[in-house]
Design a protein around this motif. Structure first.
Motif, PDB file in Angstrom:
ATOM      1  N   UNK A  23       3.386  -4.069  -6.010  1.00 20.06           N
ATOM      2  CA  UNK A  23       2.613  -3.607  -4.849  1.00 20.06           C
ATOM      3  C   UNK A  23       3.275  -2.382  -4.217  1.00 20.06           C
ATOM      4  N   UNK A  24       4.594  -2.486  -3.960  1.00 20.75           N
ATOM      5  CA  UNK A  24       5.287  -1.365  -3.318  1.00 20.75           C
ATOM      6  C   UNK A  24       5.316  -0.142  -4.236  1.00 20.75           C
ATOM      7  N   UNK A  25       5.487  -0.405  -5.547  1.00 18.23           N
ATOM      8  CA  UNK A  25       5.551   0.699  -6.499  1.00 18.23           C
ATOM      9  C   UNK A  25       4.295   1.546  -6.459  1.00 18.23           C
ATOM     10  N   UNK A  26       3.133   0.896  -6.293  1.00 19.66           N
ATOM     11  CA  UNK A  26       1.890   1.660  -6.237  1.00 19.66           C
ATOM     12  C   UNK A  26       1.942   2.680  -5.103  1.00 19.66           C
ATOM     13  N   UNK A  27       2.405   2.225  -3.922  1.00 20.55           N
ATOM     14  CA  UNK A  27       2.466   3.156  -2.793  1.00 20.55           C
ATOM     15  C   UNK A  27       3.549   4.210  -3.007  1.00 20.55           C
ATOM     16  N   UNK A  28       4.674   3.810  -3.615  1.00 23.56           N
ATOM     17  CA  UNK A  28       5.742   4.782  -3.857  1.00 23.56           C
ATOM     18  C   UNK A  28       5.252   5.903  -4.763  1.00 23.56           C
ATOM     19  N   UNK A  29       4.493   5.536  -5.807  1.00 28.69           N
ATOM     20  CA  UNK A  29       3.991   6.560  -6.718  1.00 28.69           C
ATOM     21  C   UNK A  29       2.960   7.430  -6.005  1.00 28.69           C
ATOM     22  N   UNK A  30       2.066   6.799  -5.228  1.00 32.38           N
ATOM     23  CA  UNK A  30       1.040   7.565  -4.522  1.00 32.38           C
ATOM     24  C   UNK A  30       1.672   8.521  -3.512  1.00 32.38           C
ATOM     25  N   UNK A  31       2.739   8.081  -2.869  1.00 32.38           N
ATOM     26  CA  UNK A  31       3.390   8.911  -1.859  1.00 32.38           C
ATOM     27  C   UNK A  31       4.466   9.813  -2.448  1.00 32.38           C
ATOM     28  N   UNK A  32       4.671   9.783  -3.783  1.00 35.65           N
ATOM     29  CA  UNK A  32       5.736  10.553  -4.434  1.00 35.65           C
ATOM     30  C   UNK A  32       7.095  10.249  -3.829  1.00 35.65           C
ATOM     31  N   UNK A  33       7.359   8.990  -3.549  1.00 36.90           N
ATOM     32  CA  UNK A  33       8.614   8.645  -2.887  1.00 36.90           C
ATOM     33  C   UNK A  33       9.572   7.885  -3.800  1.00 36.90           C
ATOM     34  N   UNK A  34       9.412   8.052  -5.106  1.00 33.29           N
ATOM     35  CA  UNK A  34      10.290   7.265  -5.983  1.00 33.29           C
ATOM     36  C   UNK A  34      11.744   7.684  -5.862  1.00 33.29           C
ATOM     37  N   UNK A  35      11.977   8.934  -5.493  1.00 34.35           N
ATOM     38  CA  UNK A  35      13.360   9.370  -5.320  1.00 34.35           C
ATOM     39  C   UNK A  35      14.013   8.589  -4.182  1.00 34.35           C
ATOM     40  N   UNK A  36      13.236   8.296  -3.143  1.00 31.72           N
ATOM     41  CA  UNK A  36      13.748   7.467  -2.051  1.00 31.72           C
ATOM     42  C   UNK A  36      14.123   6.090  -2.570  1.00 31.72           C
ATOM     43  N   UNK A  37      13.269   5.535  -3.446  1.00 31.67           N
ATOM     44  CA  UNK A  37      13.568   4.220  -4.011  1.00 31.67           C
ATOM     45  C   UNK A  37      14.838   4.281  -4.852  1.00 31.67           C
ATOM     46  N   UNK A  38      14.985   5.365  -5.599  1.00 29.34           N
ATOM     47  CA  UNK A  38      16.190   5.585  -6.396  1.00 29.34           C
ATOM     48  C   UNK A  38      17.418   5.575  -5.483  1.00 29.34           C
ATOM     49  N   UNK A  39      17.309   6.332  -4.378  1.00 25.70           N
ATOM     50  CA  UNK A  39      18.420   6.400  -3.424  1.00 25.70           C
ATOM     51  C   UNK A  39      18.727   5.012  -2.877  1.00 25.70           C
ATOM     52  N   UNK A  40      17.680   4.250  -2.527  1.00 24.93           N
ATOM     53  CA  UNK A  40      17.911   2.920  -1.949  1.00 24.93           C
ATOM     54  C   UNK A  40      18.575   1.988  -2.965  1.00 24.93           C
ATOM     55  N   UNK A  41      18.254   2.170  -4.239  1.00 19.83           N
ATOM     56  CA  UNK A  41      18.928   1.378  -5.268  1.00 19.83           C
ATOM     57  C   UNK A  41      20.422   1.643  -5.286  1.00 19.83           C
ATOM     58  N   UNK A  42      20.782   2.912  -5.154  1.00 18.19           N
ATOM     59  CA  UNK A  42      22.206   3.249  -5.148  1.00 18.19           C
ATOM     60  C   UNK A  42      22.872   2.797  -3.855  1.00 18.19           C
ATOM     61  N   UNK A 216      -7.693   2.108  -5.719  1.00 23.26           N
ATOM     62  CA  UNK A 216      -6.408   1.656  -5.166  1.00 23.26           C
ATOM     63  C   UNK A 216      -6.108   0.188  -5.406  1.00 23.26           C
ATOM     64  N   UNK A 217      -7.055  -0.711  -5.034  1.00 25.28           N
ATOM     65  CA  UNK A 217      -6.718  -2.127  -5.106  1.00 25.28           C
ATOM     66  C   UNK A 217      -6.624  -2.606  -6.546  1.00 25.28           C
ATOM     67  N   UNK A 218      -7.462  -2.026  -7.402  1.00 20.98           N
ATOM     68  CA  UNK A 218      -7.383  -2.385  -8.808  1.00 20.98           C
ATOM     69  C   UNK A 218      -6.044  -1.904  -9.384  1.00 20.98           C
ATOM     70  N   UNK A 219      -5.634  -0.691  -9.000  1.00 21.20           N
ATOM     71  CA  UNK A 219      -4.355  -0.168  -9.481  1.00 21.20           C
ATOM     72  C   UNK A 219      -3.202  -1.048  -9.012  1.00 21.20           C
ATOM     73  N   UNK A 220      -3.287  -1.499  -7.743  1.00 22.51           N
ATOM     74  CA  UNK A 220      -2.236  -2.357  -7.204  1.00 22.51           C
ATOM     75  C   UNK A 220      -2.151  -3.647  -8.014  1.00 22.51           C
TER      76      UNK A 220
END
Lengths: 277, 263
Positions: A23-42, A216-220
């Motif tokens: 669910x969160x990944x869908x929004x991260x990709x839509x918002x182009x925020x995967x780098x933020x997720x990468x940072x949070x992993x580290x 959106x909801x189908x993608x989620x």
């Protein structure tokens, strides 16, 4: 395979984490925020190691670090989306602190526990006990419920933040809340697939789902299905071939799903339309 | 401390890494390719682990993986508006898969997991003179390549569409830049560790761009900051028990925060 308790625990916790990641990944990709997720992993890596250094429960360090940094990153930008240079700068330093924590931890606890750093980096889904599974399920349910509650305005803010702000959607607050949710998920997923690999669980299933459908909801839903399938496939694979670590299996299945999405008709059409623009 | 050959080599290697990272990092920050840079810096890890597993030299693995990774990122649809989200998904997947493969290779290779720390966090203190010579050649090559394409690359980085309209080969430049970034990240991460390379790529360049908008001055400033924090980090690391990587990143981050609030 299901007769082993550790496999049941791994599948249960893994499913919960994967649903939230989808669910969160869908929004991260839509918002182009995967780098933020990468940072949070580290950040999760550093947080867990710092907690180990000070002898606190690693989970407290994880949640405090990831949610704290997530809110900080949100605060750095008026629209709740930080610039990637700011993110990169902050997390390069967080990694430096992680290196410090790792060196303190390995020199002061050299007897017997040298692999703690590795299990933080790459996860230990087979090492989860019943209480860890319960925590994972509770957090995943909470994350998914909150995300679905804010899904509509968040989607609006993600697709066109200026128009959403003009319509009175609290864009900034949503950005904050969303990052806090990602922080909680990052902390939880670190225990299963590790700080370095949770990015794959967020990026690959959602990336594939966005290629396959524009709704959106189908993608989620699709993203959740692929994420859960990756966890099950990965755990089954590493059970069949014991030399393969489960976190590799999970990421390998997710990556394969992403690659497959390129071969479908929908996926190809979208590439072409992007390519000719 | 310069009476020890290992410290002399550490300073030589550190300086070379800092110069390369300063120059390439300045363009990386300008092009907003931090995520790609971070991923390329990490891809060397599975390369080295895989090469060790099949018994070829780790260097070969580093270069093969980093160049392949750069080409995969370069092969993406170009970032235009919403096309950008595709890019982050691909880079994220690539990075996670690369790290997972590295973990697999290390576990298949007699399960000695202590090697992971060395591959990820590197060590400045075991560098031989031969490695320094190799690094010098690489620094010359990659800084030379960037210098040769600096002007069109700058144009393409600042305004891609206008540059394309003026006949600048933006796509070729973008691929070339990513390959140089990949090669430089591979070469430097085998010595200083993947995580420190990323810090030296992003922090001095981000600081320099806060201070000045002039390209030449900014590039020089980025190199100067990178060299300075590396030297200071090595010195502090020599006189204390804590890792060099911590000092280098903390000093560089301190400068960045200072520049953000004063400039």
């Amino acid at each position: 395979m299901l007769s082993h308790e550790f496999i049941r625990h791994a599948l249960l916790a893994g499913t919960a984490i994967a649903v939230a990641a989808g669910v969160l990944g869908y929004f991260l990709v839509t918002r182009s925020q995967l780098f933020t997720a990468d940072a949070l992993g580290h950040v999760a890596f550093t947080g867990a190691l710092l907690a180990l250094c000070f002898g606190v429960d690693a989970r407290i360090g994880l949640f405090a670090a990831t949610i704290g940094v997530a809110l900080l990153l949100g605060a750095l930008e008026p629209r709740g989306r930080a610039d990637d240079v700011v993110i990169g700068s902050a997390f390069a330093w967080v990694l430096g602190v992680g290196v410090l924590a790792l060196s303190i931890f390995t020199t002061s606890h050299s007897t017997g526990n040298g692999s703690a750093g590795v299990s933080v980096l790459f996860g230990s889904i087979y090492g989860l006990d019943a209480s860890a599974v319960r925590t994972a399920v509770v957090i995943a349910v909470a994350v998914v419920v909150v995300t679905l509650l804010i899904a509509r305005p968040l989607l609006f803010a993600s697709i066109d933040s200026a128009v959403a702000a003009a319509r009175g959607v609290p864009v900034r607050l949503l950005g904050f809340g969303f990052l806090a949710l990602v922080g909680a998920e990052a902390a939880e997923a670190t225990q299963a697939v590790g700080a370095l690999l949770l990015l794959g669980l967020l990026a690959a299933p959602a990336g594939a789902a966005v290629r396959l459908t524009t709704r959106p909801y189908r993608a989620m839903a699709l993203s959740v299905v692929i994420a859960v399938g990756s966890v099950w496939g990965g755990v089954a694979f590493s059970y069949a071939v014991p030399k393969v670590p489960p976190s590799f299996g999970i990421i390998a299945v997710a990556t394969a799903a992403y690659l497959l999405s390129y071969t479908t008709r929908n996926g190809r059409r979208r590439v072409e339309s992007v390519g000719t623009r | 401390m310069f009476q020890y050959p290992f410290m002399v080599n550490a300073f030589r290697a550190g300086t070379l890494v800092a110069v390369t990272a300063g120059v390439i990092g300045w363009f990386m920050v300008l092009r907003r390719q931090t995520f790609a840079g971070h991923t390329l810096a990490l891809i060397g890890f599975p390369g080295a682990a895989g090469a060790t597993l099949i018994g070829v030299s780790a260097q070969l693995g580093f270069y093969a993986f980093c160049v392949t990774g750069a080409l995969v990122i370069a092969a993406l649809p170009v970032a235009h508006g919403n096309g950008f989200r595709e890019e982050t998904a691909v880079i994220g997947t690539l990075q996670a898969f690369a790290l997972a493969s590295g973990f697999l290779f290390v576990s298949l290779y007699h399960g000695n997991l202590n090697g992971i720390d060395a591959l990820l966090f590197g060590s400045f203190l075991g560098i031989t003179s031969a490695q320094v010579a190799g690094l010098a050649a690489l620094t010359a090559a990659s800084v030379g390549a960037i210098a040769a394409m600096a002007r069109p690359l700058l144009f393409a980085s600042i305004d891609r569409d206008v540059a394309a309209a003026r006949g600048v080969p933006v796509r070729a430049l973008s691929i070339a830049f990513l390959v140089v970034l990949g090669v430089a990240a591979a070469a430097t991460s085998q010595i200083t560790g993947a995580l420190l390379v990323f810090a030296l790529l992003v922090l001095p360049a981000a600081t320099a761009q806060r201070v000045t908008a002039r390209p030449a001055l900014g590039g020089v400033l980025a190199v100067a900051i990178a060299v300075l924090v590396t030297w200071a980090g090595l010195t502090l690391g020599y006189y204390s028990d804590y890792p060099i990587g911590f000092y280098v990143t903390s000093l560089a981050f301190g400068l960045y925060v200072l520049a953000s609030f004063t400039c």
